[in-house]
Design a protein around this motif. Sequence first.
Motif, mmCIF file in Angstrom:
data_model
loop_
_atom_site.group_PDB
_atom_site.id
_atom_site.type_symbol
_atom_site.label_atom_id
_atom_site.label_comp_id
_atom_site.label_asym_id
_atom_site.label_seq_id
_atom_site.Cartn_x
_atom_site.Cartn_y
_atom_site.Cartn_z
ATOM 1 N N ASP A 171 2.266 10.926 -10.925
ATOM 2 C CA ASP A 171 1.499 12.163 -11.069
ATOM 3 C C ASP A 171 2.423 13.364 -11.229
ATOM 4 O O ASP A 171 2.144 14.278 -12.005
ATOM 5 N N LYS A 222 -1.743 14.328 -13.619
ATOM 6 C CA LYS A 222 -2.809 13.490 -13.114
ATOM 7 C C LYS A 222 -3.500 12.753 -14.267
ATOM 8 O O LYS A 222 -3.580 13.254 -15.388
ATOM 9 N N LEU A 249 0.832 -1.200 0.000
ATOM 10 C CA LEU A 249 0.000 0.000 0.000
ATOM 11 C C LEU A 249 0.870 1.254 0.000
ATOM 12 O O LEU A 249 0.603 2.208 -0.745
ATOM 13 N N VAL A 250 1.930 1.258 0.797
ATOM 14 C CA VAL A 250 2.841 2.407 0.851
ATOM 15 C C VAL A 250 3.558 2.566 -0.478
ATOM 16 O O VAL A 250 3.667 3.679 -1.017
ATOM 17 N N LYS A 251 4.036 1.462 -1.051
ATOM 18 C CA LYS A 251 4.734 1.544 -2.338
ATOM 19 C C LYS A 251 3.801 2.042 -3.449
ATOM 20 O O LYS A 251 4.212 2.834 -4.296
ATOM 21 N N HIS A 252 2.560 1.583 -3.427
ATOM 22 C CA HIS A 252 1.584 2.021 -4.425
ATOM 23 C C HIS A 252 1.347 3.525 -4.321
ATOM 24 O O HIS A 252 1.298 4.228 -5.332
ATOM 25 N N THR A 253 1.211 4.015 -3.092
ATOM 26 C CA THR A 253 0.973 5.438 -2.884
ATOM 27 C C THR A 253 2.159 6.264 -3.368
ATOM 28 O O THR A 253 1.975 7.290 -4.038
ATOM 29 N N ARG A 254 3.376 5.817 -3.048
ATOM 30 C CA ARG A 254 4.563 6.543 -3.486
ATOM 31 C C ARG A 254 4.691 6.537 -5.005
ATOM 32 O O ARG A 254 5.035 7.554 -5.613
ATOM 33 N N LYS A 270 2.283 6.163 -7.243
ATOM 34 C CA LYS A 270 1.227 6.991 -7.838
ATOM 35 C C LYS A 270 1.575 8.465 -7.732
ATOM 36 O O LYS A 270 1.393 9.225 -8.687
ATOM 37 N N LYS A 271 2.108 8.870 -6.583
ATOM 38 C CA LYS A 271 2.506 10.268 -6.402
ATOM 39 C C LYS A 271 3.620 10.634 -7.373
ATOM 40 O O LYS A 271 3.582 11.705 -7.997
#
Length: 51
Positions: free
Chosen positions: A43, A48, A32-37, A39-40
């Motif tokens: 972007d 976006k 979950l943390v890797k996915h968030t990083r 995606k950021k």
Amino acid sequence: MALISSSILFYGGLVVAGIAAVTLAILFVIFLVKHTRLKKRLDEEYGKKEK
């Protein structure tokens, strides 16, 4: 003797299932943390995503 080995197998299985559940929770948080990083970062580099 059979009751003791049955108990060992039962409680051993519970321990293995518990370890698997804890490992699953830890890996879920890591992904979950890797996915968030990721995606950021995407972007920031590409903008976006348009829907």
